[in-house]
Design a protein around this motif. Structure first.
Motif, PDB file in Angstrom:
ATOM      1  N   LEU A 121       0.800  -1.220   0.000  1.00 49.34           N
ATOM      2  CA  LEU A 121       0.000   0.000   0.000  1.00 49.34           C
ATOM      3  C   LEU A 121       0.833   1.271   0.000  1.00 49.34           C
ATOM      4  CD1 LEU A 121      -2.856  -0.931   2.528  1.00 49.34           C
ATOM      5  CD2 LEU A 121      -2.944  -0.923   0.026  1.00 49.34           C
ATOM      6  N   ALA A 122       1.999   1.230   0.613  1.00 46.51           N
ATOM      7  CA  ALA A 122       2.820   2.441   0.749  1.00 46.51           C
ATOM      8  C   ALA A 122       3.757   2.583  -0.443  1.00 46.51           C
ATOM      9  CB  ALA A 122       3.619   2.382   2.043  1.00 46.51           C
ATOM     10  N   GLY A 123       3.909   3.779  -0.933  1.00 45.12           N
ATOM     11  CA  GLY A 123       4.809   4.014  -2.047  1.00 45.12           C
ATOM     12  C   GLY A 123       6.208   4.388  -1.608  1.00 45.12           C
ATOM     13  N   ASP A 124       6.468   4.411  -0.323  1.00 43.62           N
ATOM     14  CA  ASP A 124       7.744   4.859   0.244  1.00 43.62           C
ATOM     15  C   ASP A 124       8.138   3.889   1.346  1.00 43.62           C
ATOM     16  OD1 ASP A 124       9.432   6.310   2.248  1.00 43.62           O
ATOM     17  OD2 ASP A 124       9.237   7.960   0.809  1.00 43.62           O
ATOM     18  N   ASP A 125       9.406   3.459   1.369  1.00 47.43           N
ATOM     19  CA  ASP A 125       9.866   2.496   2.377  1.00 47.43           C
ATOM     20  C   ASP A 125       9.737   3.051   3.789  1.00 47.43           C
ATOM     21  OD1 ASP A 125      10.450   0.663   0.438  1.00 47.43           O
ATOM     22  OD2 ASP A 125      12.595   1.136   0.346  1.00 47.43           O
ATOM     23  N   ARG A 126       9.942   4.346   3.954  1.00 44.26           N
ATOM     24  CA  ARG A 126       9.826   4.940   5.286  1.00 44.26           C
ATOM     25  C   ARG A 126       8.383   4.906   5.772  1.00 44.26           C
ATOM     26  NH1 ARG A 126      11.596  10.777   4.453  1.00 44.26           N
ATOM     27  NH2 ARG A 126      10.286  10.395   2.616  1.00 44.26           N
ATOM     28  N   VAL A 127       7.458   5.164   4.866  1.00 50.14           N
ATOM     29  CA  VAL A 127       6.031   5.115   5.211  1.00 50.14           C
ATOM     30  C   VAL A 127       5.631   3.684   5.559  1.00 50.14           C
ATOM     31  CG1 VAL A 127       3.686   5.441   4.333  1.00 50.14           C
ATOM     32  CG2 VAL A 127       5.456   7.145   3.830  1.00 50.14           C
ATOM     33  N   ALA A 252      -3.931   3.764  -1.441  1.00 46.78           N
ATOM     34  CA  ALA A 252      -2.750   3.309  -2.179  1.00 46.78           C
ATOM     35  C   ALA A 252      -2.358   4.314  -3.255  1.00 46.78           C
ATOM     36  CB  ALA A 252      -3.020   1.945  -2.797  1.00 46.78           C
ATOM     37  N   VAL A 253      -3.343   4.830  -3.990  1.00 43.90           N
ATOM     38  CA  VAL A 253      -3.041   5.804  -5.045  1.00 43.90           C
ATOM     39  C   VAL A 253      -2.469   7.086  -4.440  1.00 43.90           C
ATOM     40  CG1 VAL A 253      -4.048   7.268  -6.841  1.00 43.90           C
ATOM     41  CG2 VAL A 253      -4.701   4.856  -6.680  1.00 43.90           C
ATOM     42  N   ALA A 254      -3.050   7.537  -3.329  1.00 42.98           N
ATOM     43  CA  ALA A 254      -2.519   8.738  -2.669  1.00 42.98           C
ATOM     44  C   ALA A 254      -1.095   8.503  -2.183  1.00 42.98           C
ATOM     45  CB  ALA A 254      -3.413   9.118  -1.489  1.00 42.98           C
ATOM     46  N   ALA A 255      -0.829   7.303  -1.615  1.00 40.19           N
ATOM     47  CA  ALA A 255       0.513   7.002  -1.107  1.00 40.19           C
ATOM     48  C   ALA A 255       1.532   6.934  -2.232  1.00 40.19           C
ATOM     49  CB  ALA A 255       0.495   5.681  -0.335  1.00 40.19           C
ATOM     50  N   HIS A 256       1.113   6.434  -3.407  1.00 43.28           N
ATOM     51  CA  HIS A 256       2.030   6.353  -4.545  1.00 43.28           C
ATOM     52  C   HIS A 256       2.182   7.688  -5.267  1.00 43.28           C
ATOM     53  CE1 HIS A 256       1.632   2.004  -3.949  1.00 43.28           C
ATOM     54  NE2 HIS A 256       2.713   1.881  -4.697  1.00 43.28           N
ATOM     55  N   PRO A 392     -12.564   2.414 -11.551  1.00 49.86           N
ATOM     56  CA  PRO A 392     -11.960   2.859 -12.814  1.00 49.86           C
ATOM     57  C   PRO A 392     -11.362   4.261 -12.733  1.00 49.86           C
ATOM     58  CG  PRO A 392     -14.105   1.852 -13.219  1.00 49.86           C
ATOM     59  CD  PRO A 392     -13.976   2.024 -11.736  1.00 49.86           C
ATOM     60  N   VAL A 393     -12.063   5.164 -12.040  1.00 49.01           N
ATOM     61  CA  VAL A 393     -11.577   6.550 -11.964  1.00 49.01           C
ATOM     62  C   VAL A 393     -10.340   6.649 -11.089  1.00 49.01           C
ATOM     63  CG1 VAL A 393     -12.166   8.913 -11.277  1.00 49.01           C
ATOM     64  CG2 VAL A 393     -13.887   7.475 -12.369  1.00 49.01           C
ATOM     65  N   VAL A 394     -10.332   5.957  -9.946  1.00 53.82           N
ATOM     66  CA  VAL A 394      -9.211   6.105  -9.031  1.00 53.82           C
ATOM     67  C   VAL A 394      -7.927   5.513  -9.605  1.00 53.82           C
ATOM     68  CG1 VAL A 394      -9.439   3.991  -7.631  1.00 53.82           C
ATOM     69  CG2 VAL A 394      -8.644   6.079  -6.565  1.00 53.82           C
ATOM     70  N   TRP A 395      -8.045   4.388 -10.318  1.00 53.08           N
ATOM     71  CA  TRP A 395      -6.821   3.810 -10.900  1.00 53.08           C
ATOM     72  C   TRP A 395      -6.385   4.570 -12.156  1.00 53.08           C
ATOM     73  CZ3 TRP A 395      -3.794   1.452  -7.903  1.00 53.08           C
ATOM     74  CH2 TRP A 395      -4.293   0.716  -6.826  1.00 53.08           C
ATOM     75  N   ALA A 396      -7.324   5.165 -12.856  1.00 46.88           N
ATOM     76  CA  ALA A 396      -6.950   6.076 -13.940  1.00 46.88           C
ATOM     77  C   ALA A 396      -6.196   7.274 -13.380  1.00 46.88           C
ATOM     78  CB  ALA A 396      -8.190   6.538 -14.698  1.00 46.88           C
ATOM     79  N   SER A 397      -6.575   7.692 -12.171  1.00 48.40           N
ATOM     80  CA  SER A 397      -5.882   8.803 -11.522  1.00 48.40           C
ATOM     81  C   SER A 397      -4.406   8.496 -11.320  1.00 48.40           C
ATOM     82  CB  SER A 397      -6.555   9.093 -10.174  1.00 48.40           C
ATOM     83  OG  SER A 397      -5.872  10.108  -9.480  1.00 48.40           O
ATOM     84  N   LEU A 398      -4.115   7.246 -10.949  1.00 51.04           N
ATOM     85  CA  LEU A 398      -2.704   6.857 -10.777  1.00 51.04           C
ATOM     86  C   LEU A 398      -1.977   6.863 -12.113  1.00 51.04           C
ATOM     87  CD1 LEU A 398      -0.426   5.774  -8.958  1.00 51.04           C
ATOM     88  CD2 LEU A 398      -1.304   3.467  -9.425  1.00 51.04           C
ATOM     89  N   SER A 399      -2.619   6.340 -13.147  1.00 54.25           N
ATOM     90  CA  SER A 399      -1.976   6.242 -14.463  1.00 54.25           C
ATOM     91  C   SER A 399      -1.725   7.596 -15.101  1.00 54.25           C
ATOM     92  CB  SER A 399      -2.845   5.393 -15.400  1.00 54.25           C
ATOM     93  OG  SER A 399      -3.012   4.084 -14.895  1.00 54.25           O
ATOM     94  N   VAL A 405      -7.453  14.997  -6.968  1.00 49.61           N
ATOM     95  CA  VAL A 405      -8.638  15.359  -7.748  1.00 49.61           C
ATOM     96  C   VAL A 405      -9.258  14.115  -8.377  1.00 49.61           C
ATOM     97  CG1 VAL A 405      -9.450  16.591  -9.800  1.00 49.61           C
ATOM     98  CG2 VAL A 405      -7.881  17.713  -8.205  1.00 49.61           C
ATOM     99  N   GLY A 406      -8.428  13.225  -8.902  1.00 50.18           N
ATOM    100  CA  GLY A 406      -8.925  11.991  -9.490  1.00 50.18           C
ATOM    101  C   GLY A 406      -9.536  11.070  -8.455  1.00 50.18           C
ATOM    102  N   ILE A 407      -8.874  10.946  -7.309  1.00 50.92           N
ATOM    103  CA  ILE A 407      -9.374  10.075  -6.237  1.00 50.92           C
ATOM    104  C   ILE A 407     -10.764  10.519  -5.790  1.00 50.92           C
ATOM    105  CG2 ILE A 407      -9.024   9.393  -3.828  1.00 50.92           C
ATOM    106  CD1 ILE A 407      -5.985   9.551  -4.412  1.00 50.92           C
ATOM    107  N   TRP A 408     -10.931  11.798  -5.541  1.00 53.13           N
ATOM    108  CA  TRP A 408     -12.208  12.293  -5.023  1.00 53.13           C
ATOM    109  C   TRP A 408     -13.271  12.424  -6.111  1.00 53.13           C
ATOM    110  CZ3 TRP A 408     -13.759  13.095   0.035  1.00 53.13           C
ATOM    111  CH2 TRP A 408     -12.788  12.723   0.981  1.00 53.13           C
ATOM    112  N   SER A 409     -12.853  12.504  -7.361  1.00 55.75           N
ATOM    113  CA  SER A 409     -13.825  12.407  -8.464  1.00 55.75           C
ATOM    114  C   SER A 409     -14.426  11.004  -8.490  1.00 55.75           C
ATOM    115  CB  SER A 409     -13.153  12.708  -9.801  1.00 55.75           C
ATOM    116  OG  SER A 409     -12.711  14.044  -9.865  1.00 55.75           O
TER     117      SER A 409
END
Length: 438
Positions: A121-127, A252-256, A392-399, A405-409
């Motif tokens: 889930l975390a995009g950073d080793d420290r997190v 996960a998307v926010a963390a990445h 679909p919207v949240v993973w498109a936000s990552l891509s 904005v994408g997550i909350w849309s």
């Protein structure tokens, strides 16, 4: 028959009478999480992001085991409406046993899987490292969380909202006092937050068990009753899975995206969850009253309650939106002084504000249909919202790098789909099934 059971008084008055103490119960946990977020937020972006990852994992427990509260309320309310209080309380006994057993399994699984889950889930080793430490301690409270959920369930079903309020306030109050002392005073950092969680959960669970023993009903597990509860559990577990697929994906998307985006999402999402629980106060009251009305064979009263609580949810949600729009320049700074986190906050904040009226309607309808035992329809409607809208919207936000904005849309589309499908069900009247057991 007693007015509280038969429902011969004003439905709106009963709704408000039950909703006020239910509001305290529902708001206590997310309010403590907001305090927790504020305490950790002053440690910096990495601990705050670690709390975000750890907290969303712990939330899976409550979401996947919602039948211990909502399912128990639905069954107990119908029995209470039929004048069978002892049988209604017995539903709480079986739910408590289920909570203990499932909680122990979750403790073992959680301790084994904490590191790989945090790393995913975390995009950073420290997190990830911060999240693992918090999770390993906080997961020890899993059986306690589930016992408390079961206690809330049967007490709501018999329309006893005041004792759960006291029990939850005592436990969360202890946690709120301990959290800053352990985190900052003793220097335990993020781990101190987890210890404070478990301490409060132990107190609340103990109070609910004591109340159950005082009812004088048999306390032994009954396999047949357990199987009946597990039938409803299937639909509610799938309902919870749809929700959590959305919340975990968003985290996960926010963390990445960045530590700052993850921290900002944690603050706004915890505010969202807090207000969702506030709005759910009406839904909990409606669940108890609708279930009792159907158990007492009062179909018209159940329908009237359903529309009243939906209207109240809309009005209450709109008022909350106005309040938090006014606080946009003030409230975020209560949770963190990190400039990068504050810069990300507006990307989620205005979605959070605009969605309050829609959330008010959706959460109210959830309560009505759960009170009617219509969990199968809720499961399907929520899954459609998740698969066709949010994911679909949240993973498109990552891509495509849309960030918060994408997550909350995605959350906006999810809620709109749920609102349309639930209103259609309410209008159809197919949820009105009479009798002590659906």
């Amino acid at each position: 028959m007693d007015e509280r059971v038969a429902g011969t008084g004003s439905p709106l008055r009963q709704l408000i009478t039950l909703a006020v103490p239910a509001l305290g119960v529902l708001a206590a946990e997310p309010l403590y999480l907001l305090v927790n977020t504020a305490v950790i937020g002053h440690l910096g972006a990495v601990p705050l992001a670690g709390l975000s990852v750890g907290a969303i994992v712990l939330a899976q427990i409550a979401s996947q085991m919602t039948f211990l509260s909502f399912g128990t309320t639905a069954r107990a309310a119908r029995l209470h409406g039929a004048g069978r209080r002892a049988d209604a309380v017995a539903e709480g006994v079986q739910a408590t046993w289920l909570g203990v057993a499932a909680g122990l399994v979750l403790v073992v699984a959680g301790e084994l899987l904490a590191a790989p889950v945090a790393g995913l889930l975390a995009g950073d080793d420290r997190v990830a490292a911060a999240a693992v430490g918090w999770m390993r301690i906080a997961l020890l409270g899993a059986p306690l969380i589930l016992v408390t959920m079961a206690g809330n369930g049967w007490m709501r079903g018999v329309q006893d909202m005041r004792r759960p309020l006291r029990y939850v306030l005592v436990g969360n109050g202890l946690s709120a006092v301990l959290c800053p002392v352990l985190v900052h005073g003793l220097g335990w950092g993020l781990d101190g937050s987890a210890v404070a969680n478990v301490a409060g959960q132990l107190v609340s669970a103990g109070l609910f068990v004591r109340a159950l023993r005082a009812e004088g009903v048999p306390l032994a597990p009954v396999p047949a009753a357990t199987r009946a509860q597990l039938g409803l559990a299937r639909d509610l577990a799938l309902l919870g899975l749809a929700f959590q697929a959305c919340w975990v994906s968003a985290t996960a998307v926010a963390a990445h995206t960045s530590a700052a985006a993850s921290g900002a999402h944690q603050v706004v999402f915890q505010l969202w969850m807090f207000l969702a629980f506030v709005l759910d106060a009406l839904a909990i009251a409606a669940q108890a009253l609708v279930g009792a009305a159907l158990g007492a064979h009062e179909a018209e009263r159940a329908r009237r309650l359903a529309w009243q609580v939906t209207g109240c949810g809309l009005v209450f949600g709109a008022l909350l939106g106005v309040v938090f729009a006014a606080l946009a320049g003030i409230l975020p700074r209560v949770f963190t002084a990190d400039a990068t986190v504050l810069a990300e906050m507006p990307h989620a904040w205005w979605f959070f504000v605009a969605l309050q009226p829609i959330g008010g309607v959706v959460f109210a309808l959830d309560g009505v249909l759960l009170g009617a035992g219509d969990a199968g329809y809720l499961r399907t409607a929520t899954a459609c919202g998740a698969v066709l809208g949010f994911l679909p919207v949240v993973w498109a936000s990552l891509s495509f790098g849309w960030g918060l904005v994408g997550i909350w849309s995605g959350l906006s589309v999810f809620l709109l789909i749920r609102m349309v499908t639930l209103l259609a069900r309410l209008r159809s009247g197919r949820w009105v099934v009479l009798g002590a057991v659906r």
